[in-house]
Design a protein around this motif. Structure first.
Motif: not given
Length: 273
Positions: A1, A20, A22-24, A54-55, A57-60, A261
């Motif tokens: 990412m 980073h 946000p991706q989601a 990164r996690a 960012a992947a979660a928004g 998590e």
């Protein structure tokens, strides 16, 4: 990412920053500033911090990591940094991120970074959410343990007797002390010694996460006492413990997947099972 690496102009030099995006979702769930730990704990934690950013960012979430003055690839020497310099850097990072998004602000602190994060939050006009990784509750106790690194090294050379008092006297005279390869100024030592994890009314939420090497390990007595105190005062605080290694102090670089998590779930308001 992908992430954006750049130098953020500061009052003294510049600070290395990693953004980073946000991706989601188009609208970020939150704006997160990472406040890293002290000295060598920073280096040991870089891998886990990168994985978590990164996690997030992947979660928004929009996430900004910053190396404070004298740390990592930022300007200045560790021995010249002060607590106020670092608080200014946290504020600088928050200002930069808030210009990018109006999403709810989070300060994500690790170890002594929690002490910085909570003081920075207490100074802000707007509410700030706090995510804590293995927070240091007492700066005085942390400083004591940090100084013991010097004693341990000197004892290996047969010259550890009276070292703690000599270092304390040195710092009281306004002189710096070299500890485990880091030059600790008397100013920074004094500020760290006075730092306490105290919560003001401005903070919205506190998500406190500790790491235990035991699969059935719970929160530490210190965490339980502090969280109970804050809950009694009406603050929205929660604490959980996850199983994994103390990666900020292991010899080898290690990971704690459960922490990644748990952090996302805590920030999302999901109860852990």
């Amino acid at each position: 990412m992908a992430f954006e690496a750049f130098f953020l102009p500061a009052s003294a030099g510049q600070r290395l920053a990693l953004f980073h995006a946000p991706q989601a979702s188009e609208k970020p769930h939150g704006a997160v500033v990472y406040v890293h730990p002290f000295a060598e704990e920073l280096n040991k934690s870089r891998h886990m911090a990168a994985l978590q950013a990164r996690a997030m960012a992947a979660a928004g979430y929009a996430v900004l990591q910053i190396d404070l003055l004298g740390c990592g690839d930022s300007s200045g020497d560790f021995g010249d940094a002060t607590w106020e310099d670092w608080l200014a850097d946290v504020a600088l990072a928050c200002d930069w991120l808030q210009r990018r998004t109006a999403a709810p602000l989070w300060l994500w602190g690790q170890r002594t970074g929690c002490l910085l994060a909570i003081e920075a939050a207490n100074r802000m006009e707007r509410p700030v959410n706090l995510l804590f990784w293995q927070p240091v509750v007492s700066g005085k106790q942390f400083l004591q343990r940090f100084l013991r690194l010097k004693i341990a090294a000197e004892m290996l050379g047969g010259d550890g007797k009276g070292m703690m008092e000599r270092m304390r006297s040195q710092l009281r005279r306004g002189e710096a002390a070299e500890i485990a390869g880091y030059l600790l100024s008397s100013t920074l030592a004094g500020s760290l010694e006075n730092a306490e994890l105290m919560l003001s009314h401005r903070s919205c939420r506190v998500e406190w996460i500790e790491i235990s090497s035991k699969s059935d390990g719970g929160l530490s007595p210190v965490a339980v006492a502090r969280l109970s105190q804050w809950q009694a005062a009406g603050h929205h605080v929660r604490g959980i413990s996850v199983n994994g290694p103390a990666f900020w102090q292991t010899v080898e670089i290690t990971e704690c997947p459960a922490l990644l998590e748990a952090s996302i779930m805590a920030m999302s308001g999901i109860e852990s099972t």
